[in-house]
Structure formats: C-alpha cells, structure tokens
Scaffold this active site. Structure first.
Site, PDB file in Angstrom:
ATOM      1  CD  GLU A  84      -1.372  -0.093   3.661  1.00 49.84           C
ATOM      2  OE1 GLU A  84      -1.844  -1.169   4.039  1.00 49.84           O
ATOM      3  OE2 GLU A  84      -1.695   1.008   4.134  1.00 49.84           O
ATOM      4  CB  CYS A 116      -1.632  -5.414   6.216  1.00 49.80           C
ATOM      5  SG  CYS A 116      -1.392  -3.817   6.973  1.00 49.80           S
ATOM      6  CG  HIS A 239      -1.632  -8.288  10.161  1.00 51.06           C
ATOM      7  ND1 HIS A 239      -0.530  -7.853   9.470  1.00 51.06           N
ATOM      8  CD2 HIS A 239      -2.334  -7.169  10.508  1.00 51.06           C
ATOM      9  CE1 HIS A 239      -0.559  -6.539   9.379  1.00 51.06           C
ATOM     10  NE2 HIS A 239      -1.638  -6.099  10.006  1.00 51.06           N
TER      11      HIS A 239
END
Lengths: 353, 134
Positions: A84, A116, A239
């Site tokens: 991103e 992400c 994550h």
C-alpha cells in the site's frame, strides 16, 4: 484430512532496513504517556533509508528468496507485489523489481492492493497459477514503507520492510501449503484516500470487528473445512499490527503463547504492513524442522484475512543457510533520532529550488 | 524542475540494475560499463555478463556538499569498488557511518533510489553498495 492446495514454498527471503527508531523517542517527541509502547508492545520500528522504498526492499527480499529457491529467475512465471506504498500511483512496482532481478518478459506482473493483506492474496492467486500449470513458479512480495501521520498513534508501529516467497512445485519445496482459506467483508476500519499522504483509522474499530473477527473466521473456516485443530500446529503466525494483537487472537483460537512467540517480529521492527505476517512466517521457517506444521493468518484492513496450513519438508535445512535469517536482520541495526527519521521518511516539507 | 532523459535511463537499465559488464575472451579482462570492444586489447570477442555484486573498497571519499537534488543523501560516501569479477566502479556506499568506512572493506550490491526527477518525473533506481553482511 483433505489436501486442497499442495503447492510448495521453494524459497523465502526477508528484508529489514538497518535504521530503527525507538518507541520511547516517538513518545518523548509527541508527549505521549511513556506506558504506550509497553501497552502495544512495540519497542522499536524499522525505518527505510532515504533512498529505500517498496521497489528496493522488494528487490532485497526477492534476491534472498531466489537464493533459497534454487531456481533460475527465468522459471518465474508471475511477479506480484502486495503493497500500500507504491512509489508510483501509475506504473507497476512489479515490473521494475522483475527487471532488476533478471526475470524475463514472458510473465505476469502486477501490484496488488488490499491494505496489509495484498501479498497474501497473491499467494492464493499463485496457488491457482501453479496448480493449473499456468506458471511453473511465482514470486510473491509483501513490502511497505508504511505511513503514519506525525503525532498519530500509528506512528509507533508503521514501519518499513519486506518479505518474499517463491511459490512452485511441492517436490522441491522447503514447506508445502497444504490448505488455505479466506474470509472477506466490507469493513471500514482503516483507509487512505487517493492523494492523501497518511491513512485514517477507526480507532478501536480496528480491533474487534476488523482484525479479530476476520482472522478468527478465516482460521475457523480452515479448521472446519479440513479438520484441523490448534493441536495440529507447532507454530501460529498472525498479522501483527502491534505485539499484543497476535497473542490475543491466538488465545481466542486456542493457541499457546509458546506457539506464537517464535513468529513475532513487530515489537522489534514495527508493523511492516504487507511484510508483517509474512516476515513472521519467514522467522519461523528460519527455525522450523521437518514435518512441523505452521498456521499463518495474514489480515488486511478493508477487511479480510487468510489462513494457511503449512507443513515443513526435509529440504528446509539445506535452504536455510543460503540467505540471512530474520533474526540476523533484526539484530543488524542503527538507532536514529526522530529528526533523522523525519528526513528519511520524507516527512519534512521542502520547497523545490 | 529537472527532466532527466527517460530513454537514456531505459536503455541503461541492465547496466544500472544488474551491473552488466563485458568479459574479453581474448585477454581475459573484465570492464564496465559494457561496450562493443574490449578497452584493454580492442577485441570484439567479448561476453556480456552480470556481476554478483560483491567487491572490495579500494578507495573512498565523503561528500558533504552536492547539487540540490542530492542534498537529502548527504553525507554521501563514494567508493572505488573492485568487483570480484575484476572490474572497478565508482558508486555510493550506504547504510554506513562515514567514519567506519575503510579501504579493503568488503561490500555488496543493494538496489536503491539514485535520482528522483522532481515531484512528477521518473524515480531512477540503480546499484549502490553497503558493507557485506556475511
């Protein structure tokens, strides 16, 4: 237990810039409560140098992944960059990286955006490409120079880094992706409008309805469909927007801390966004043994999560030493001041002369 | 403000991204940048090859003043680097305290931003060097 994917990880590579800024330094400059770094468990974050960006970090991680893969760049049939923080709004990162790695023109190449999680989507796309024999092997990169507005809480964690994977024939692989699952909804927890330099986030909304809901459902979906339980896994990697969330979501899913801690990277290098969970996986591959199982669950705002069941093969040992480990990259660091950080990350507004 | 040549950058991408050089099959010497004849013996009997990017610092200097578009990179360490393939190149050395650079130091290639053409032009990438990690 069904074997849905059966696609290999031929090589893995990580890249963490050498520069670090401590959370204490950020808290000092902006007058935050000095307990905040501990409360989110982010000690330091990696800062890309002034001449580093998603292209350069992708190249670094990919070189290491190629070294471990043992394949020639000409065998790569697709290059995907999940990010991103594209250097160009219009012009692919993937073409520059592929050219600089010597990957010939006969290939697919594109940049993917899903906060992400884009690189994880690229892994799932790669599973399809490899299984269908459209591509012999693919290169998947997760890389970001994550943006956090000066003085925003996000500034404690938003960092720079990359991870790269060569996906291909399971018979040559260090690890095999046995099964995978995804869970995607429209959830506005975090966004950045076109042209805006920094993202906005929905404060506490980023937790329960976004991160936790999606990871829990992606993992439980994998478990239900393929008959896994937490006991089947030796490691669990999630994550890592901060150091605390992966431990919390792991506990919700029934994983002991001991299975999660080996894959934790964010407290030491910050949240590298698309690199986050994939750096955690790389850190686990650096130590895992044959026949051990790894659960990986990347997450991206917007929102979505994936879950992968990965089995380590006997080829992991011979590949491991062919490139630097994540631990080596974490330890190699130069601490910088907030002033140096703002210069390196282009946060100082300069006027062209 | 600056408008670098887009075709020139594009033509040289193999050279600046991958350190493409020539190896003379007659005299056995390597040279950079690549050209059609060996600069040592004039032979056209040459191979085009790519460097692995590992070398040693033969000499270096530190630049504290530069033109405006390079000022953000200051201080800039420039090294004369002899690659393991035999040729020499002048290139920046990054990720290093200028006071710790020394002749004989092993370095390795790293792809970095080399030039950024204003706020709307091309971002040009190329090989710089950093201290070897292994």
């Amino acid at each position: 237990m069904a074997s849905a994917d059966n696609v290999g990880i031929l090589g893995w590579g990580a890249y963490i810039p050498i520069y670090r800024i401590s959370s204490d330094e950020i808290a000092r400059v902006w007058g935050f409560d000095d307990k905040i770094p501990d409360s989110i468990w982010v000690e330091e974050k990696a800062v890309g140098a002034i001449d580093e960006d998603t292209v350069t970090m992708s190249w670094e991680a990919s070189r290491y992944a190629l070294m471990r893969s043992g394949i020639d760049p000409s065998e790569i049939g697709a290059v995907f960059v999940g990010t991103e923080s594209k250097p160009y709004s219009v012009k692919p990162t993937a073409t520059i990286v592929a050219e600089a790695l010597g990957i010939p023109p006969k290939k697919l190449a594109s940049d993917l955006e899903f906060a992400c999680r884009a690189a994880s989507e690229a892994i799932r796309i790669s599973i399809g490409l490899v299984k269908s024999q459209i591509a012999k092997a693919t290169l998947v990169i997760g890389a970001d120079t994550a943006q956090g507005a000066p003085g925003d809480l996000l500034e404690f964690s938003a960092s720079s880094g990359a991870a790269a994977y060569i996906i291909g024939n399971p018979n040559q692989a260090a690890a095999v992706i046995v099964a995978s699952n995804s869970y995607i909804t429209d959830t506005p927890d975090f966004w950045r409008r076109d042209g805006a330099p920094y993202p906005e986030h929905g404060e506490i909304f980023t937790g329960e309805p976004a991160y936790f809901h999606h990871i829990v459902n992606a993992v439980n979906g994998l478990f239900e469909e393929y008959g896994f339980t937490p006991k089947d896994f030796d490691y669990a990697v999630f994550h890592q927007p901060n150091g605390k969330f992966p431990l919390q979501v792991g506990a919700k899913l029934g994983f002991d801390r001991e299975k999660i801690l080996p894959g934790i990277v964010t407290p030491y290098v910050g949240n590298t966004y698309n690199g986050s969970a994939l750096l955690g996986l790389a850190k686990v591959l650096d130590i895992a043994k044959e026949d051990e199982w790894i659960l990986v669950a990347p997450f991206g705002s917007g929102a979505g999560a994936d879950a992968y069941a990965i089995r380590v093969t006997d080829k992991i040992e011979e590949k491991r030493s062919l490139a630097p480990t994540v631990e080596e990259l974490i330890k190699r660091k130069i601490l910088i001041s907030y002033g140096e950080y703002t210069k390196m990350r282009g946060k100082i507004r300069k006027y062209e002369r | 403000m600056f408008k670098d040549s887009v075709p020139k950058y594009w033509r040289l991408r193999d050279v600046v991204y991958r350190l493409k050089y020539i190896y003379c099959r007659d005299c056995g010497k390597s040279s950079f940048p690549p050209r059609s004849k060996c600069p040592y013996c004039g032979s056209s009997n040459i191979d085009h090859r790519y460097s692995k990017g590992n070398g040693v610092v033969e000499e270096y200097t530190v630049m504290y003043q530069s033109e405006a578009r390079y000022q953000d990179y200051q201080p800039i360490v420039f090294g004369v680097i002899r690659l393991d393939e035999g040729f020499r190149i002048v290139a920046p050395i990054v990720d290093v305290d200028p006071n710790s650079v020394e002749e004989g130091m092993r370095v390795e290639a790293t792809l970095r931003r080399v030039r950024v053409d204003g706020s709307t032009g091309l971002i040009q990438y190329g090989i710089k060097f950093r201290p070897s990690r292994r």
